[in-house]
Motif scaffolding. Structure first.
Motif, PDB file in Angstrom:
ATOM      1  N   ILE A  26      49.674  97.658  11.027  1.00  0.00           N
ATOM      2  CA  ILE A  26      49.330  98.177   9.712  1.00  0.00           C
ATOM      3  C   ILE A  26      50.279  97.626   8.656  1.00  0.00           C
ATOM      4  O   ILE A  26      49.849  97.206   7.577  1.00  0.00           O
ATOM      5  CB  ILE A  26      49.322  99.713   9.708  1.00  0.00           C
ATOM      6  N   ARG A  52      42.979 106.019   4.782  1.00  0.00           N
ATOM      7  CA  ARG A  52      42.006 106.499   5.761  1.00  0.00           C
ATOM      8  C   ARG A  52      41.964 105.626   6.998  1.00  0.00           C
ATOM      9  O   ARG A  52      41.924 106.139   8.117  1.00  0.00           O
ATOM     10  CB  ARG A  52      40.625 106.565   5.124  1.00  0.00           C
ATOM     11  N   LEU A  53      41.980 104.339   6.808  1.00  0.00           N
ATOM     12  CA  LEU A  53      41.904 103.449   7.964  1.00  0.00           C
ATOM     13  C   LEU A  53      43.197 103.507   8.784  1.00  0.00           C
ATOM     14  O   LEU A  53      43.159 103.498  10.024  1.00  0.00           O
ATOM     15  CB  LEU A  53      41.620 102.016   7.495  1.00  0.00           C
ATOM     16  N   ALA A  54      44.322 103.588   8.106  1.00  0.00           N
ATOM     17  CA  ALA A  54      45.592 103.645   8.827  1.00  0.00           C
ATOM     18  C   ALA A  54      45.668 104.912   9.681  1.00  0.00           C
ATOM     19  O   ALA A  54      46.003 104.870  10.875  1.00  0.00           O
ATOM     20  CB  ALA A  54      46.762 103.591   7.845  1.00  0.00           C
ATOM     21  N   THR A  86      45.108  90.256   9.731  1.00  0.00           N
ATOM     22  CA  THR A  86      46.458  89.907   9.290  1.00  0.00           C
ATOM     23  C   THR A  86      47.500  90.542  10.209  1.00  0.00           C
ATOM     24  O   THR A  86      48.471  89.903  10.603  1.00  0.00           O
ATOM     25  CB  THR A  86      46.690  90.371   7.853  1.00  0.00           C
ATOM     26  N   GLY A  87      47.281  91.793  10.522  1.00  0.00           N
ATOM     27  CA  GLY A  87      48.236  92.508  11.359  1.00  0.00           C
ATOM     28  C   GLY A  87      48.394  91.894  12.738  1.00  0.00           C
ATOM     29  O   GLY A  87      49.484  91.884  13.303  1.00  0.00           O
ATOM     30  N   LEU A 119      43.481  95.546  -1.606  1.00  0.00           N
ATOM     31  CA  LEU A 119      43.144  96.679  -0.747  1.00  0.00           C
ATOM     32  C   LEU A 119      43.177  97.974  -1.556  1.00  0.00           C
ATOM     33  O   LEU A 119      44.113  98.235  -2.298  1.00  0.00           O
ATOM     34  CB  LEU A 119      44.131  96.785   0.425  1.00  0.00           C
ATOM     35  N   TRP A 154      34.724 109.823   7.804  1.00  0.00           N
ATOM     36  CA  TRP A 154      34.797 109.999   6.362  1.00  0.00           C
ATOM     37  C   TRP A 154      33.806 109.136   5.591  1.00  0.00           C
ATOM     38  O   TRP A 154      33.521 109.398   4.421  1.00  0.00           O
ATOM     39  CB  TRP A 154      36.218 109.727   5.852  1.00  0.00           C
ATOM     40  N   GLY A 212      43.181 106.732  10.508  1.00  0.00           N
ATOM     41  CA  GLY A 212      42.105 106.660  11.498  1.00  0.00           C
ATOM     42  C   GLY A 212      42.589 105.992  12.761  1.00  0.00           C
ATOM     43  O   GLY A 212      42.301 106.432  13.878  1.00  0.00           O
ATOM     44  N   ALA A 254      40.564  92.383   7.263  1.00  0.00           N
ATOM     45  CA  ALA A 254      41.800  91.885   6.646  1.00  0.00           C
ATOM     46  C   ALA A 254      43.029  92.554   7.260  1.00  0.00           C
ATOM     47  O   ALA A 254      43.984  91.880   7.661  1.00  0.00           O
ATOM     48  CB  ALA A 254      41.763  92.125   5.142  1.00  0.00           C
ATOM     49  N   ILE A 255      43.007  93.874   7.319  1.00  0.00           N
ATOM     50  CA  ILE A 255      44.172  94.584   7.853  1.00  0.00           C
ATOM     51  C   ILE A 255      44.431  94.199   9.299  1.00  0.00           C
ATOM     52  O   ILE A 255      45.555  93.835   9.671  1.00  0.00           O
ATOM     53  CB  ILE A 255      43.976  96.118   7.760  1.00  0.00           C
ATOM     54  N   ILE A 256      43.383  94.265  10.095  1.00  0.00           N
ATOM     55  CA  ILE A 256      43.575  93.991  11.513  1.00  0.00           C
ATOM     56  C   ILE A 256      43.849  92.508  11.743  1.00  0.00           C
ATOM     57  O   ILE A 256      44.751  92.138  12.504  1.00  0.00           O
ATOM     58  CB  ILE A 256      42.360  94.461  12.335  1.00  0.00           C
ATOM     59  N   SER A 299      37.026 105.393  13.452  1.00  0.00           N
ATOM     60  CA  SER A 299      37.448 106.509  12.602  1.00  0.00           C
ATOM     61  C   SER A 299      36.666 106.552  11.297  1.00  0.00           C
ATOM     62  O   SER A 299      36.666 107.566  10.606  1.00  0.00           O
ATOM     63  CB  SER A 299      38.946 106.419  12.298  1.00  0.00           C
ATOM     64  N   LEU A 358      41.186 103.624   0.834  1.00  0.00           N
ATOM     65  CA  LEU A 358      40.693 103.036   2.092  1.00  0.00           C
ATOM     66  C   LEU A 358      41.835 102.830   3.074  1.00  0.00           C
ATOM     67  O   LEU A 358      41.709 103.109   4.269  1.00  0.00           O
ATOM     68  CB  LEU A 358      40.027 101.684   1.812  1.00  0.00           C
ATOM     69  N   VAL A 359      42.927 102.324   2.553  1.00  0.00           N
ATOM     70  CA  VAL A 359      44.079 102.056   3.408  1.00  0.00           C
ATOM     71  C   VAL A 359      44.557 103.313   4.127  1.00  0.00           C
ATOM     72  O   VAL A 359      44.788 103.309   5.340  1.00  0.00           O
ATOM     73  CB  VAL A 359      45.242 101.459   2.570  1.00  0.00           C
ATOM     74  N   GLY A 419      49.436  94.047   8.123  1.00  0.00           N
ATOM     75  CA  GLY A 419      48.098  93.964   7.543  1.00  0.00           C
ATOM     76  C   GLY A 419      48.064  94.383   6.081  1.00  0.00           C
ATOM     77  O   GLY A 419      47.311  93.838   5.282  1.00  0.00           O
ATOM     78  N   LEU A 420      48.889  95.316   5.729  1.00  0.00           N
ATOM     79  CA  LEU A 420      48.884  95.812   4.351  1.00  0.00           C
ATOM     80  C   LEU A 420      49.574  94.874   3.384  1.00  0.00           C
ATOM     81  O   LEU A 420      49.175  94.751   2.227  1.00  0.00           O
ATOM     82  CB  LEU A 420      49.580  97.177   4.279  1.00  0.00           C
ATOM     83  N   GLY A 432      39.768 101.898  17.393  1.00  0.00           N
ATOM     84  CA  GLY A 432      40.076 103.244  16.938  1.00  0.00           C
ATOM     85  C   GLY A 432      39.971 103.342  15.427  1.00  0.00           C
ATOM     86  O   GLY A 432      39.407 104.299  14.886  1.00  0.00           O
ATOM     87  N   MET A 433      40.470 102.311  14.759  1.00  0.00           N
ATOM     88  CA  MET A 433      40.371 102.310  13.304  1.00  0.00           C
ATOM     89  C   MET A 433      38.908 102.258  12.861  1.00  0.00           C
ATOM     90  O   MET A 433      38.478 103.020  11.991  1.00  0.00           O
ATOM     91  CB  MET A 433      41.129 101.124  12.713  1.00  0.00           C
ATOM     92  N   THR A 454      37.979  94.896   4.294  1.00  0.00           N
ATOM     93  CA  THR A 454      39.284  95.548   4.390  1.00  0.00           C
ATOM     94  C   THR A 454      39.727  95.685   5.844  1.00  0.00           C
ATOM     95  O   THR A 454      40.877  95.392   6.193  1.00  0.00           O
ATOM     96  CB  THR A 454      39.235  96.938   3.728  1.00  0.00           C
TER      97      THR A 454
END
Lengths: 197, 197
Positions: free
Chosen positions: B189, B158-160, A191-192, B151, A170, B162, A187-189, A166, B155-156, B192-193, A162-163, A184
């Motif tokens: 998230i 938008r991706l979050a 790590t998360g 990060l 944009w 999203g 990294a987010i996913i 998305s 971007l954060v 990940g952040l 989904g991320m 990015t």
DNA sequence: GTGCGCCGACCGTCCGTTCGGTCGGCCGCC
DNA sequence: GGCGGCCGACCGAACGGACGGTCGGCGCAC
């Protein structure tokens, strides 16, 4: 206003026509786009479009073919098929970002498909097939203990993609570096899902 | 087949009509939905619909109002306005998941808006306004050092969102526990952040 | 001359909407 | 209690315009 020579006639082939059509489909939606809209965008008449394609729906089909082709190509790459599941997951996440950015208009259109026609329902089924490939990897990564035990693999797959999907809403080529974006997301996913790795 | 008494006339008011209309809009797309489609779904004739609403577009407007109202209500809550930025960010992430699930059809429709009409362009602008609120929080959290320095806040955000917005594509009430969903999103998230927190 | 790309006029169907009317329920008055 | 009037919800027929698509013909390059 001096008299001007007539503007040279626009010259189209099916590929060039498709590229314009897909942009308009994205902007207005497929159902919200008339052939007259396409005529305006291309600069040729509605009837001329039918020299190149049989129907409006064929344009949609061509675009969806292209998007699905690119997506499924990833499933045949070594990074998708070989190695530990968590590595394959990272690989496919990154590759999908790349494919999405490289074939942005076509993938965007694919992601917006409803189920109103046979072609659309076919595309939706193909997407579900792709999702099943990826789901299997997530499940395997979870079984390997590489994903937090408190996260449901089904939820993870859906939220992760989904991320990524998305991004179509944009991302514009040239404004964000694709590698940055890919890094990015992973990294987010990454790590998360499992903590630092 | 015994003769039957005439079926009782369906009884609608604008709210009930809207609920049915929005479901059909989601399924077929707004532009792909004709008034005849709505007539079939409601069991009353096309012309009867006009007793309740002025136009097809008014149905869209009513639905978008409802979605935007719910989204913006979150921006007035204490959890959105007070406290450290990273806490506010977690709060809004969780609240948006809740709003999305509670007003699923309306938010889904909102997220699918194109820009073909004035109403749609208005809704898109409202969405951008909401995004700016949230972006400010992310930027502040980054300035506080609560988000990985590698990060980009833009971007954060938008991706979050999203990821959160993508829930509309598959979430169905009753199949996934909203609290689980919310917890999973905030966990992925949040972790990940900034890493474990 | 041939082939490709394009054109304008036209087609049948569908679109969102309007209009004059019906129906059933409710209320007030006699 | 019965009747008439009003109301909201609904109806079928029709409207003007838009839709995706067809057809016969033209223009241009080779």
């Amino acid at each position: 206003m001096a008299a001007e020579a007539p503007a040279p006639r626009a010259q189209y082939d099916v590929h060039r026509l498709l590229a314009v059509a897909v942009q308009v489909f994205i902007e207005r939606g497929y159902d919200g786009t008339s052939m007259e809209d396409l005529a305006r965008a291309t600069g040729i008449t509605k009837s001329s479009i039918y020299h190149h394609v049989e129907s409006k729906e064929q344009l949609l089909r061509l675009a969806l073919d292209r998007a699905l082709g690119a997506l499924f190509a990833v499933t045949e790459e070594v990074g998708f098929t070989a190695g530990p599941a968590i590595d394959r997951l990272r690989y496919v996440l990154g590759r999908e970002v790349e494919v999405l950015c490289a074939e942005l208009p076509y993938v965007t259109l694919l992601l917006r498909v409803r189920g109103n026609t046979e072609i659309e329902r076919w595309a939706l089924e193909r997407r579900r097939e792709f999702d099943r490939f990826v789901r299997a990897i997530v499940v395997e990564a979870a079984a390997d203990g590489d994903i937090r035990a408190d996260l449901s693999p089904a939820l993870v797959e859906r939220l992760a993609f989904g991320m990524i999907n998305s991004i179509t809403e944009w991302y514009r080529p040239g404004r964000v570096d694709v590698d940055d974006l890919k890094t990015t997301v992973v990294a987010i996913i990454g790590t998360g899902l499992g903590g630092a790795r």
